[in-house]
Design a protein around this motif. Structure first.
Motif, mmCIF file in Angstrom:
data_model
loop_
_atom_site.group_PDB
_atom_site.id
_atom_site.type_symbol
_atom_site.label_atom_id
_atom_site.label_comp_id
_atom_site.label_asym_id
_atom_site.label_seq_id
_atom_site.Cartn_x
_atom_site.Cartn_y
_atom_site.Cartn_z
ATOM 1 N N LYS A 24 36.940 44.197 43.692
ATOM 2 C CA LYS A 24 37.122 42.897 43.052
ATOM 3 C C LYS A 24 37.710 43.149 41.669
ATOM 4 O O LYS A 24 37.260 44.045 40.951
ATOM 5 C CB LYS A 24 35.785 42.168 42.930
ATOM 6 N N PHE A 59 48.076 37.945 42.886
ATOM 7 C CA PHE A 59 46.692 37.682 43.274
ATOM 8 C C PHE A 59 46.056 36.726 42.283
ATOM 9 O O PHE A 59 46.536 36.561 41.172
ATOM 10 C CB PHE A 59 45.890 38.979 43.386
ATOM 11 N N SER A 60 44.986 36.102 42.715
ATOM 12 C CA SER A 60 44.224 35.200 41.857
ATOM 13 C C SER A 60 43.115 35.978 41.174
ATOM 14 O O SER A 60 42.501 36.871 41.774
ATOM 15 C CB SER A 60 43.601 34.068 42.682
ATOM 16 N N SER A 63 39.821 38.007 42.613
ATOM 17 C CA SER A 63 40.046 38.311 44.030
ATOM 18 C C SER A 63 39.587 39.714 44.389
ATOM 19 O O SER A 63 39.552 40.617 43.561
ATOM 20 C CB SER A 63 41.540 38.209 44.373
ATOM 21 N N GLU A 64 39.292 39.889 45.671
ATOM 22 C CA GLU A 64 39.010 41.202 46.247
ATOM 23 C C GLU A 64 40.354 41.741 46.742
ATOM 24 O O GLU A 64 41.007 41.129 47.592
ATOM 25 C CB GLU A 64 38.034 41.063 47.407
#
Length: 81
Positions: A24, A59-60, A63-64
C-alpha cells in the motif's frame, strides 16, 4: 518555497516465496495536500537508473500496488509524486 512529498510504503514481514508482490502506498504533502495530484508508479528490475518517463502507470493515493510478473529476480517499486 520548498515542497516535499512523503511517500510511505506499508511494510511486510513476509519472507515466503510469492508469485506476486504488493504494498500500500500513501503520499502526503504538508504544504499543498495531494488531492487531485497525478501519482505514477512502475515495478521493474532496475535497482538504479529508472527515468521519470518509465514511471508511467497512474494510481490513486492509498492504493495497493501489485506486480504479478513472477519472482525470478528482484523487483523494485518506483513512485513519482
Amino acid at each position: 518555497m520548498n515542497i516535499t512529498q512523503n511517500i510511505n510504503f506499508a511494510q511486510s514481514s513476509n519472507r515466503t516465496y510469492l508469485k506476486s508482490q504488493s504494498t500500500k502506498v500513501d503520499v502526503t504533502d504538508a504544504h499543498v495536500g495531494m488531492s487531485g495530484a497525478t501519482l505514477k508508479y512502475v515495478w521493474n528490475q532496475k535497482a538504479t537508473g529508472t527515468t521519470e518517463g518509465e514511471i508511467n502507470k497512474e494510481f490513486s493515493n492509498g492504493s495497493e500496488l501489485t506486480q504479478n510478473s513472477g519472482t525470478a529476480n528482484n523487483y523494485y517499486l518506483w513512485v513519482y509524486a
